[in-house]
Write a protein that holds these residues in place. Structure first.
Motif, mmCIF file in Angstrom:
data_model
loop_
_atom_site.group_PDB
_atom_site.id
_atom_site.type_symbol
_atom_site.label_atom_id
_atom_site.label_comp_id
_atom_site.label_asym_id
_atom_site.label_seq_id
_atom_site.Cartn_x
_atom_site.Cartn_y
_atom_site.Cartn_z
ATOM 1 N N ALA A 45 39.759 23.707 3.331
ATOM 2 C CA ALA A 45 39.432 22.512 2.553
ATOM 3 C C ALA A 45 38.922 22.888 1.169
ATOM 4 C CB ALA A 45 38.393 21.678 3.293
ATOM 5 N N GLY B 213 44.662 20.255 2.090
ATOM 6 C CA GLY B 213 43.761 19.188 2.510
ATOM 7 C C GLY B 213 44.185 18.565 3.832
ATOM 8 N N ARG C 1 42.136 18.669 7.268
ATOM 9 C CA ARG C 1 41.814 17.407 7.953
ATOM 10 C C ARG C 1 42.170 17.505 9.441
ATOM 11 N NH1 ARG C 1 38.485 13.445 6.581
ATOM 12 N NH2 ARG C 1 39.243 11.457 7.277
ATOM 13 N N ARG C 2 43.319 18.093 9.742
ATOM 14 C CA ARG C 2 43.721 18.253 11.144
ATOM 15 C C ARG C 2 42.816 19.238 11.867
ATOM 16 N NH1 ARG C 2 50.298 18.015 11.038
ATOM 17 N NH2 ARG C 2 50.398 15.852 10.354
ATOM 18 N N LEU D 294 39.724 19.646 11.185
ATOM 19 C CA LEU D 294 38.468 18.925 11.386
ATOM 20 C C LEU D 294 38.530 18.048 12.630
ATOM 21 C CD1 LEU D 294 35.664 18.189 10.163
ATOM 22 C CD2 LEU D 294 36.816 16.304 9.035
ATOM 23 N N LYS D 295 39.687 17.463 12.895
ATOM 24 C CA LYS D 295 39.818 16.631 14.096
ATOM 25 C C LYS D 295 39.753 17.474 15.368
ATOM 26 C CE LYS D 295 42.274 12.983 11.848
ATOM 27 N NZ LYS D 295 42.212 11.611 12.163
ATOM 28 N N SER E 84 33.968 15.869 6.110
ATOM 29 C CA SER E 84 35.357 15.441 5.961
ATOM 30 C C SER E 84 35.690 15.067 4.527
ATOM 31 C CB SER E 84 35.636 14.256 6.876
ATOM 32 O OG SER E 84 34.836 13.150 6.498
ATOM 33 N N TRP E 85 34.697 14.827 3.694
ATOM 34 C CA TRP E 85 34.992 14.383 2.332
ATOM 35 C C TRP E 85 35.664 15.480 1.512
ATOM 36 C CZ3 TRP E 85 33.027 16.830 -1.895
ATOM 37 C CH2 TRP E 85 31.905 17.634 -1.719
ATOM 38 N N SER F 101 38.023 17.719 2.489
ATOM 39 C CA SER F 101 39.462 17.679 2.728
ATOM 40 C C SER F 101 40.063 16.363 2.232
ATOM 41 C CB SER F 101 39.771 17.871 4.212
ATOM 42 O OG SER F 101 39.148 16.882 4.985
ATOM 43 N N LEU F 102 39.312 15.280 2.330
ATOM 44 C CA LEU F 102 39.808 13.990 1.850
ATOM 45 C C LEU F 102 39.982 13.989 0.336
ATOM 46 C CD1 LEU F 102 40.559 11.206 2.864
ATOM 47 C CD2 LEU F 102 38.210 10.499 2.476
#
Length: 92
Positions: free
Chosen positions: A19, A48, A52-53, A55-56, A64-65, A67-68
């Protein structure tokens, strides 16, 4: 990649390096001319998305911000630079 659940519990979350790399690539693409910015912003968007994946799968990988922002900034720069390159092709 090894995980240390006790170490993370001691120190809290650790931000994903993927990220951070995506965020850095998105910021760097702001400083580049159109064609290189197109390539680097696409890489930032993909990094990113991968972060994000990740992180899930493992919520302890960080906020999470990061990668967002990498996804949004990379996608925005990709679309705007793509439009500039496309319009420059018609005017030349």
């Amino acid at each position: 990649m090894t995980t240390d659940p006790q170490g993370r519990a001691r120190f809290g979350r650790s931000t994903s390096r993927i990220a951070l790399a995506g965020l850095a690539a998105a910021v760097i693409s702001l400083l580049l001319p159109a064609i290189p910015a197109l390539v680097v912003s696409f890489i930032a968007f993909v990094l990113g998305l991968v972060a994000r994946r990740q992180l899930k799968v493992d919520p302890a990988t960080g906020p999470s911000w990061v990668s967002l922002v990498a996804m949004l900034l990379g996608g925005f720069i990709f679309v705007t630079q793509g439009a500039i390159v496309w319009m420059a092709g018609f005017s030349g």
